[in-house]
Design a protein around this motif. Sequence first.
Motif, PDB file in Angstrom:
ATOM      1  N   ILE A  24      39.886 -14.157 113.387  1.00  0.00           N
ATOM      2  CA  ILE A  24      40.393 -13.742 112.070  1.00  0.00           C
ATOM      3  C   ILE A  24      40.655 -14.971 111.209  1.00  0.00           C
ATOM      4  N   ALA A  25      41.284 -15.990 111.798  1.00  0.00           N
ATOM      5  CA  ALA A  25      41.575 -17.214 111.052  1.00  0.00           C
ATOM      6  C   ALA A  25      40.288 -17.876 110.564  1.00  0.00           C
ATOM      7  N   THR A  26      39.273 -17.909 111.412  1.00  0.00           N
ATOM      8  CA  THR A  26      37.999 -18.517 111.047  1.00  0.00           C
ATOM      9  C   THR A  26      37.331 -17.754 109.909  1.00  0.00           C
ATOM     10  N   ALA A  27      37.316 -16.423 110.012  1.00  0.00           N
ATOM     11  CA  ALA A  27      36.696 -15.596 108.960  1.00  0.00           C
ATOM     12  C   ALA A  27      37.463 -15.706 107.652  1.00  0.00           C
ATOM     13  N   LYS A  28      38.763 -15.696 107.748  1.00  0.00           N
ATOM     14  CA  LYS A  28      39.582 -15.781 106.533  1.00  0.00           C
ATOM     15  C   LYS A  28      39.353 -17.112 105.829  1.00  0.00           C
ATOM     16  N   ALA A  29      39.274 -18.180 106.600  1.00  0.00           N
ATOM     17  CA  ALA A  29      39.025 -19.493 106.014  1.00  0.00           C
ATOM     18  C   ALA A  29      37.650 -19.546 105.355  1.00  0.00           C
ATOM     19  N   ALA A  30      36.652 -18.927 105.989  1.00  0.00           N
ATOM     20  CA  ALA A  30      35.296 -18.933 105.442  1.00  0.00           C
ATOM     21  C   ALA A  30      35.220 -18.175 104.118  1.00  0.00           C
ATOM     22  N   LEU A  31      35.975 -17.114 103.996  1.00  0.00           N
ATOM     23  CA  LEU A  31      35.944 -16.289 102.780  1.00  0.00           C
ATOM     24  C   LEU A  31      36.771 -16.904 101.657  1.00  0.00           C
ATOM     25  N   GLY A  32      37.779 -17.674 102.000  1.00  0.00           N
ATOM     26  CA  GLY A  32      38.564 -18.395 101.001  1.00  0.00           C
ATOM     27  C   GLY A  32      39.179 -17.498  99.951  1.00  0.00           C
ATOM     28  N   VAL A 333      36.188  -6.128 109.981  1.00  0.00           N
ATOM     29  CA  VAL A 333      35.831  -6.106 108.563  1.00  0.00           C
ATOM     30  C   VAL A 333      35.650  -7.522 108.021  1.00  0.00           C
ATOM     31  N   LEU A 334      36.467  -8.460 108.464  1.00  0.00           N
ATOM     32  CA  LEU A 334      36.355  -9.827 107.954  1.00  0.00           C
ATOM     33  C   LEU A 334      35.057 -10.490 108.424  1.00  0.00           C
ATOM     34  N   LEU A 337      32.259  -9.214 106.423  1.00  0.00           N
ATOM     35  CA  LEU A 337      32.233  -9.799 105.079  1.00  0.00           C
ATOM     36  C   LEU A 337      31.634 -11.198 105.103  1.00  0.00           C
ATOM     37  N   VAL A 338      31.961 -11.971 106.115  1.00  0.00           N
ATOM     38  CA  VAL A 338      31.380 -13.309 106.242  1.00  0.00           C
ATOM     39  C   VAL A 338      29.854 -13.208 106.327  1.00  0.00           C
ATOM     40  N   GLU A 339      29.358 -12.174 106.998  1.00  0.00           N
ATOM     41  CA  GLU A 339      27.915 -11.969 107.158  1.00  0.00           C
ATOM     42  C   GLU A 339      27.278 -11.283 105.952  1.00  0.00           C
ATOM     43  N   GLY A 340      28.100 -10.945 104.946  1.00  0.00           N
ATOM     44  CA  GLY A 340      27.575 -10.308 103.747  1.00  0.00           C
ATOM     45  C   GLY A 340      27.536  -8.799 103.789  1.00  0.00           C
ATOM     46  N   ASN A 341      28.177  -8.193 104.798  1.00  0.00           N
ATOM     47  CA  ASN A 341      28.201  -6.734 104.926  1.00  0.00           C
ATOM     48  C   ASN A 341      29.567  -6.198 104.506  1.00  0.00           C
ATOM     49  N   VAL A 342      29.578  -5.292 103.543  1.00  0.00           N
ATOM     50  CA  VAL A 342      30.824  -4.660 103.123  1.00  0.00           C
ATOM     51  C   VAL A 342      30.943  -3.331 103.860  1.00  0.00           C
TER      52      VAL A 342
END
Length: 367
Positions: A24-32, A333-334, A337-342
Amino acid sequence: MLRLQGRLGARYTDATPDELDERIATAKAALGERLFILGHHYQRDEIIRWADARGDSFKLAKLAQARPEATYIVFCGVHFMAEAADVLTSPEQRVILPDLNAGCSMADMADLESVEDAWDELAAVTDIAKIVPITYMNSSAALKSFVGSNGGAVCTSSNARAVLDWAFAKGEGTKVLFFPDQHLGRNTGFDMGYDESDMEVWDPRRQLGGLKEAEVKEATFLLWKGHCTVHQRFRPAHIEDFRAEHPDGIVVVHPECAHDVVELADVVGSTEVILRTVTEEAAPGSVIGVGTEVHMVQRMATENPDRTIVSLDPLVCPCSTMFRIDAPHLCWVLENLVEGNVVNEIRVDDDTAEWARVALQRMLDIV
Protein backbone atom coordinates in the motif's frame (compact mmCIF):
# COMPACT_ATOMS: atom_id res chain seq x y z
CA MET A 1 -29.60 -2.94 -2.66
CA LEU A 2 -27.51 -5.71 -4.22
CA ARG A 3 -23.92 -4.91 -5.11
CA LEU A 4 -21.51 -7.57 -6.28
CA GLN A 5 -17.86 -7.63 -5.30
CA GLY A 6 -15.87 -10.59 -6.49
CA ARG A 7 -13.48 -12.38 -4.21
CA LEU A 8 -9.92 -11.07 -4.32
CA GLY A 9 -7.16 -13.39 -5.45
CA ALA A 10 -4.68 -15.12 -3.18
CA ARG A 11 -2.14 -12.38 -3.87
CA TYR A 12 -4.30 -10.21 -1.60
CA THR A 13 -6.15 -12.62 0.67
CA ASP A 14 -3.02 -14.57 1.63
CA ALA A 15 -0.76 -11.56 2.11
CA THR A 16 0.37 -10.79 5.66
CA PRO A 17 -0.48 -7.43 7.26
CA ASP A 18 3.15 -6.34 6.92
CA GLU A 19 3.23 -7.29 3.24
CA LEU A 20 0.02 -5.37 2.59
CA ASP A 21 1.33 -2.32 4.44
CA GLU A 22 4.49 -2.32 2.32
CA ARG A 23 2.55 -2.68 -0.92
CA ILE A 24 0.00 0.00 0.00
CA ALA A 25 2.82 2.40 0.90
CA THR A 26 4.58 1.69 -2.39
CA ALA A 27 1.42 2.20 -4.46
CA LYS A 28 0.46 5.34 -2.59
CA ALA A 29 3.91 6.82 -3.13
CA ALA A 30 3.78 5.97 -6.85
CA LEU A 31 0.42 7.71 -7.28
CA GLY A 32 1.50 10.80 -5.35
CA GLU A 33 -0.79 13.83 -5.48
CA ARG A 34 -3.02 12.16 -8.05
CA LEU A 35 -4.41 10.11 -5.15
CA PHE A 36 -6.56 11.30 -2.24
CA ILE A 37 -7.67 8.67 0.30
CA LEU A 38 -10.65 9.49 2.50
CA GLY A 39 -11.37 7.56 5.69
CA HIS A 40 -14.64 7.72 7.56
CA HIS A 41 -14.41 7.78 11.36
CA TYR A 42 -15.98 4.31 11.55
CA GLN A 43 -13.25 2.64 9.52
CA ARG A 44 -10.89 0.15 11.11
CA ASP A 45 -7.40 1.31 12.08
CA GLU A 46 -5.69 -0.60 9.26
CA ILE A 47 -7.51 1.75 6.86
CA ILE A 48 -7.44 5.00 8.82
CA ARG A 49 -3.64 4.89 8.98
CA TRP A 50 -3.54 5.42 5.18
CA ALA A 51 -6.22 8.13 5.03
CA ASP A 52 -5.16 11.59 3.88
CA ALA A 53 -8.24 12.93 5.65
CA ARG A 54 -10.74 11.53 8.10
CA GLY A 55 -14.21 12.77 8.98
CA ASP A 56 -17.93 12.17 8.60
CA SER A 57 -19.53 11.55 5.22
CA PHE A 58 -20.31 15.13 4.23
CA LYS A 59 -17.03 16.56 5.49
CA LEU A 60 -15.14 14.01 3.41
CA ALA A 61 -17.19 14.69 0.29
CA LYS A 62 -16.49 18.41 0.68
CA LEU A 63 -12.78 17.71 1.16
CA ALA A 64 -12.80 15.72 -2.07
CA GLN A 65 -14.44 18.68 -3.82
CA ALA A 66 -11.66 20.90 -2.50
CA ARG A 67 -8.93 18.71 -4.07
CA PRO A 68 -9.38 19.22 -7.83
CA GLU A 69 -5.76 18.18 -8.44
CA ALA A 70 -6.53 14.65 -7.23
CA THR A 71 -7.40 12.37 -10.13
CA TYR A 72 -8.38 9.43 -7.94
CA ILE A 73 -10.58 9.77 -4.84
CA VAL A 74 -10.49 6.50 -2.91
CA PHE A 75 -13.39 6.73 -0.49
CA CYS A 76 -13.03 4.34 2.44
CA GLY A 77 -16.60 4.48 3.60
CA VAL A 78 -19.85 3.18 2.13
CA HIS A 79 -21.68 3.49 -1.18
CA PHE A 80 -23.78 6.62 -0.56
CA MET A 81 -20.68 8.49 0.61
CA ALA A 82 -18.81 7.70 -2.59
CA GLU A 83 -21.86 8.80 -4.60
CA ALA A 84 -21.93 12.15 -2.80
CA ALA A 85 -18.25 12.64 -3.54
CA ASP A 86 -18.86 11.89 -7.23
CA VAL A 87 -21.74 14.39 -7.34
CA LEU A 88 -19.61 17.14 -5.80
CA THR A 89 -16.34 16.55 -7.69
CA SER A 90 -15.51 17.29 -11.32
CA PRO A 91 -16.26 14.85 -14.16
CA GLU A 92 -12.52 14.32 -14.67
CA GLN A 93 -12.07 12.94 -11.16
CA ARG A 94 -12.65 9.25 -10.47
CA VAL A 95 -14.26 8.16 -7.20
CA ILE A 96 -13.49 4.62 -6.09
CA LEU A 97 -15.04 2.44 -3.37
CA PRO A 98 -12.62 -0.34 -2.34
CA ASP A 99 -15.41 -2.88 -1.77
CA LEU A 100 -18.71 -2.55 -3.63
CA ASN A 101 -20.44 -4.53 -0.89
CA ALA A 102 -19.82 -1.68 1.56
CA GLY A 103 -23.36 -0.38 1.65
CA CYS A 104 -25.46 1.19 4.40
CA SER A 105 -28.44 -0.65 5.82
CA MET A 106 -30.12 2.61 6.79
CA ALA A 107 -29.72 4.10 3.32
CA ASP A 108 -31.15 0.92 1.81
CA MET A 109 -34.28 1.20 3.98
CA ALA A 110 -35.55 3.98 1.68
CA ASP A 111 -35.23 3.23 -2.03
CA LEU A 112 -36.42 5.45 -4.86
CA GLU A 113 -39.38 3.27 -5.82
CA SER A 114 -40.72 3.19 -2.24
CA VAL A 115 -40.35 6.94 -1.83
CA GLU A 116 -42.06 7.63 -5.16
CA ASP A 117 -44.91 5.30 -4.15
CA ALA A 118 -45.24 7.14 -0.84
CA TRP A 119 -45.28 10.48 -2.64
CA ASP A 120 -48.11 9.30 -4.90
CA GLU A 121 -50.09 7.97 -1.93
CA LEU A 122 -49.66 11.24 -0.08
CA ALA A 123 -50.73 13.24 -3.12
CA ALA A 124 -53.98 11.27 -3.19
CA VAL A 125 -55.02 12.29 0.34
CA THR A 126 -53.40 15.67 1.03
CA ASP A 127 -51.97 18.73 -0.69
CA ILE A 128 -48.61 17.47 -1.94
CA ALA A 129 -47.46 21.04 -2.56
CA LYS A 130 -47.43 21.47 1.22
CA ILE A 131 -45.06 18.55 1.78
CA VAL A 132 -41.32 19.18 1.73
CA PRO A 133 -39.15 16.05 1.28
CA ILE A 134 -36.00 16.06 3.40
CA THR A 135 -33.44 13.31 3.02
CA TYR A 136 -30.63 12.61 5.41
CA MET A 137 -27.15 12.59 3.92
CA ASN A 138 -27.21 8.82 4.52
CA SER A 139 -29.21 8.11 1.38
CA SER A 140 -28.61 7.22 -2.24
CA ALA A 141 -27.92 9.78 -4.96
CA ALA A 142 -31.27 8.77 -6.48
CA LEU A 143 -33.10 9.91 -3.35
CA LYS A 144 -31.11 13.13 -3.17
CA SER A 145 -32.14 13.70 -6.78
CA PHE A 146 -35.81 13.03 -5.95
CA VAL A 147 -35.64 15.56 -3.13
CA GLY A 148 -33.96 18.14 -5.33
CA SER A 149 -36.56 17.81 -8.07
CA ASN A 150 -39.44 18.07 -5.58
CA GLY A 151 -38.41 21.23 -3.75
CA GLY A 152 -36.65 19.63 -0.80
CA ALA A 153 -33.14 19.50 0.59
CA VAL A 154 -30.53 17.21 2.07
CA CYS A 155 -29.57 17.47 5.74
CA THR A 156 -26.82 16.13 7.95
CA SER A 157 -27.01 15.21 11.62
CA SER A 158 -25.42 18.55 12.50
CA ASN A 159 -27.67 20.83 10.42
CA ALA A 160 -31.01 18.98 10.45
CA ARG A 161 -32.64 21.68 12.57
CA ALA A 162 -31.59 24.48 10.23
CA VAL A 163 -32.90 22.55 7.23
CA LEU A 164 -36.21 21.80 8.96
CA ASP A 165 -36.55 25.47 9.98
CA TRP A 166 -36.10 26.33 6.29
CA ALA A 167 -38.79 23.82 5.31
CA PHE A 168 -41.35 25.07 7.80
CA ALA A 169 -40.68 28.68 6.82
CA LYS A 170 -42.42 27.89 3.54
CA GLY A 171 -45.73 28.63 5.23
CA GLU A 172 -48.62 27.47 7.38
CA GLY A 173 -49.64 23.88 6.92
CA THR A 174 -46.22 22.71 5.75
CA LYS A 175 -45.35 19.09 6.44
CA VAL A 176 -42.07 17.26 6.00
CA LEU A 177 -41.50 13.76 4.73
CA PHE A 178 -38.22 12.90 6.46
CA PHE A 179 -36.19 9.87 5.43
CA PRO A 180 -34.54 7.45 5.82
CA ASP A 181 -33.82 7.77 9.58
CA GLN A 182 -36.85 8.28 11.79
CA HIS A 183 -34.76 8.93 14.91
CA LEU A 184 -32.86 11.95 13.58
CA GLY A 185 -36.16 13.44 12.41
CA ARG A 186 -37.87 12.78 15.74
CA ASN A 187 -35.01 14.03 17.88
CA THR A 188 -34.69 17.19 15.82
CA GLY A 189 -38.44 17.77 16.00
CA PHE A 190 -38.42 17.48 19.79
CA ASP A 191 -35.47 19.86 19.92
CA MET A 192 -37.53 22.37 17.90
CA GLY A 193 -40.42 22.23 20.39
CA TYR A 194 -42.68 19.72 18.66
CA ASP A 195 -43.94 16.62 20.44
CA GLU A 196 -45.06 13.10 19.63
CA SER A 197 -48.54 14.28 18.66
CA ASP A 198 -47.00 16.17 15.72
CA MET A 199 -45.26 13.06 14.38
CA GLU A 200 -46.30 9.92 12.57
CA VAL A 201 -44.12 7.05 11.37
CA TRP A 202 -44.50 6.14 7.71
CA ASP A 203 -44.10 2.40 7.15
CA PRO A 204 -43.34 1.90 3.43
CA ARG A 205 -44.45 -1.73 3.63
CA ARG A 206 -48.04 -0.81 4.47
CA GLN A 207 -50.74 0.97 2.54
CA LEU A 208 -50.64 4.72 3.18
CA GLY A 209 -47.66 4.06 5.44
CA GLY A 210 -49.90 2.25 7.92
CA LEU A 211 -51.70 5.51 8.71
CA LYS A 212 -55.26 6.73 8.50
CA GLU A 213 -56.02 9.59 6.15
CA ALA A 214 -56.76 11.88 9.11
CA GLU A 215 -53.39 11.03 10.69
CA VAL A 216 -51.59 12.00 7.50
CA LYS A 217 -53.44 15.30 7.30
CA GLU A 218 -52.84 16.20 10.95
CA ALA A 219 -49.15 15.24 11.13
CA THR A 220 -46.39 17.80 10.79
CA PHE A 221 -43.62 15.21 10.60
CA LEU A 222 -43.96 12.06 8.50
CA LEU A 223 -40.97 10.01 9.64
CA TRP A 224 -39.82 7.17 7.42
CA LYS A 225 -39.54 3.86 9.26
CA GLY A 226 -35.77 3.55 8.97
CA HIS A 227 -32.91 3.43 11.43
CA CYS A 228 -29.18 2.86 11.91
CA THR A 229 -28.59 -0.70 13.06
CA VAL A 230 -25.65 0.42 15.21
CA HIS A 231 -27.18 3.46 16.90
CA GLN A 232 -30.55 1.82 17.50
CA ARG A 233 -28.78 -0.73 19.71
CA PHE A 234 -28.19 1.80 22.48
CA ARG A 235 -30.72 1.69 25.31
CA PRO A 236 -31.51 3.81 28.39
CA ALA A 237 -30.24 0.90 30.50
CA HIS A 238 -26.77 1.36 28.97
CA ILE A 239 -26.69 4.95 30.19
CA GLU A 240 -28.09 4.02 33.59
CA ASP A 241 -25.39 1.36 34.02
CA PHE A 242 -22.68 3.82 32.97
CA ARG A 243 -23.88 6.50 35.40
CA ALA A 244 -24.10 3.96 38.23
CA GLU A 245 -20.43 3.10 37.70
CA HIS A 246 -19.30 6.64 36.85
CA PRO A 247 -21.55 9.19 38.65
CA ASP A 248 -19.49 12.12 37.33
CA GLY A 249 -19.13 10.69 33.83
CA ILE A 250 -20.22 12.38 30.62
CA VAL A 251 -22.62 10.72 28.18
CA VAL A 252 -22.30 11.63 24.50
CA VAL A 253 -24.54 10.04 21.85
CA HIS A 254 -25.40 10.35 18.18
CA PRO A 255 -28.85 11.74 17.18
CA GLU A 256 -29.53 8.51 15.27
CA CYS A 257 -30.14 6.94 18.69
CA ALA A 258 -33.73 6.50 19.89
CA HIS A 259 -35.31 9.48 21.64
CA ASP A 260 -35.39 7.86 25.08
CA VAL A 261 -31.60 7.49 24.85
CA VAL A 262 -31.07 11.05 23.60
CA GLU A 263 -33.13 12.40 26.49
CA LEU A 264 -30.67 10.94 29.00
CA ALA A 265 -27.46 12.10 27.31
CA ASP A 266 -25.38 15.13 28.25
CA VAL A 267 -24.36 15.87 24.66
CA VAL A 268 -26.06 14.83 21.41
CA GLY A 269 -24.34 15.37 18.09
CA SER A 270 -22.85 14.14 14.84
CA THR A 271 -19.61 12.20 14.65
CA GLU A 272 -17.74 15.49 14.31
CA VAL A 273 -19.51 16.89 17.39
CA ILE A 274 -18.78 13.70 19.31
CA LEU A 275 -15.12 13.88 18.33
CA ARG A 276 -14.81 17.53 19.37
CA THR A 277 -16.66 16.97 22.64
CA VAL A 278 -14.60 13.97 23.65
CA THR A 279 -11.15 15.03 22.48
CA GLU A 280 -11.22 18.82 22.86
CA GLU A 281 -13.95 19.94 25.25
CA ALA A 282 -13.90 17.21 27.92
CA ALA A 283 -11.27 17.89 30.56
CA PRO A 284 -8.32 15.53 31.01
CA GLY A 285 -9.29 12.86 33.50
CA SER A 286 -12.89 12.79 32.31
CA VAL A 287 -14.77 9.52 32.00
CA ILE A 288 -16.90 9.56 28.85
CA GLY A 289 -19.50 7.04 27.70
CA VAL A 290 -20.07 7.27 23.97
CA GLY A 291 -23.04 6.08 21.95
CA THR A 292 -21.69 5.58 18.45
CA GLU A 293 -19.79 3.04 16.34
CA VAL A 294 -17.12 1.17 18.28
CA HIS A 295 -14.14 1.69 15.97
CA MET A 296 -14.45 5.44 16.43
CA VAL A 297 -14.83 5.02 20.20
CA GLN A 298 -11.76 2.78 20.46
CA ARG A 299 -9.68 5.12 18.30
CA MET A 300 -10.59 8.13 20.46
CA ALA A 301 -9.63 6.13 23.55
CA THR A 302 -6.26 5.16 22.07
CA GLU A 303 -5.45 8.68 20.89
CA ASN A 304 -6.53 10.33 24.15
CA PRO A 305 -5.00 8.31 27.01
CA ASP A 306 -5.59 11.15 29.47
CA ARG A 307 -9.34 10.43 29.30
CA THR A 308 -11.32 7.24 29.93
CA ILE A 309 -13.47 6.73 26.83
CA VAL A 310 -15.77 3.72 26.64
CA SER A 311 -18.65 2.46 24.51
CA LEU A 312 -22.03 2.60 26.21
CA ASP A 313 -22.89 -0.74 24.60
CA PRO A 314 -20.94 -3.55 26.28
CA LEU A 315 -21.32 -5.69 23.13
CA VAL A 316 -19.53 -2.96 21.15
CA CYS A 317 -21.33 -3.61 17.85
CA PRO A 318 -19.41 -2.37 14.79
CA CYS A 319 -20.85 -1.06 11.54
CA SER A 320 -20.66 -4.35 9.63
CA THR A 321 -20.95 -2.77 6.18
CA MET A 322 -18.27 -0.16 6.86
CA PHE A 323 -16.12 -3.02 8.17
CA ARG A 324 -15.96 -4.53 4.68
CA ILE A 325 -13.28 -2.03 3.69
CA ASP A 326 -10.00 -3.70 4.65
CA ALA A 327 -6.30 -3.61 3.77
CA PRO A 328 -6.52 -6.26 1.00
CA HIS A 329 -9.22 -4.27 -0.84
CA LEU A 330 -7.37 -0.98 -0.40
CA CYS A 331 -4.17 -2.58 -1.69
CA TRP A 332 -6.07 -4.06 -4.64
CA VAL A 333 -7.55 -0.76 -5.82
CA LEU A 334 -4.28 1.14 -5.38
CA GLU A 335 -2.17 -1.40 -7.25
CA ASN A 336 -4.72 -1.38 -10.07
CA LEU A 337 -4.51 2.40 -10.24
CA VAL A 338 -0.73 2.22 -10.49
CA GLU A 339 -1.21 -0.13 -13.47
CA GLY A 340 -3.71 2.28 -15.05
CA ASN A 341 -6.85 0.28 -14.21
CA VAL A 342 -9.72 2.05 -12.46
CA VAL A 343 -11.72 -0.56 -10.56
CA ASN A 344 -14.88 -0.10 -8.48
CA GLU A 345 -15.54 3.37 -9.84
CA ILE A 346 -18.69 5.01 -8.48
CA ARG A 347 -20.35 7.13 -11.13
CA VAL A 348 -23.70 8.88 -10.76
CA ASP A 349 -25.48 9.50 -14.06
CA ASP A 350 -25.73 13.14 -15.18
CA ASP A 351 -29.49 13.60 -14.68
CA THR A 352 -29.42 12.12 -11.19
CA ALA A 353 -26.31 14.08 -10.28
CA GLU A 354 -27.83 17.36 -11.46
CA TRP A 355 -30.83 17.19 -9.12
CA ALA A 356 -28.82 15.65 -6.29
CA ARG A 357 -26.47 18.62 -6.57
CA VAL A 358 -29.48 20.96 -6.35
CA ALA A 359 -30.59 19.30 -3.09
CA LEU A 360 -27.08 19.48 -1.65
CA GLN A 361 -26.67 23.11 -2.73
CA ARG A 362 -29.96 24.04 -1.04
CA MET A 363 -28.56 22.62 2.18
CA LEU A 364 -25.34 24.60 1.74
CA ASP A 365 -27.33 27.78 1.06
CA ILE A 366 -29.40 27.19 4.20
CA VAL A 367 -26.46 26.64 6.53
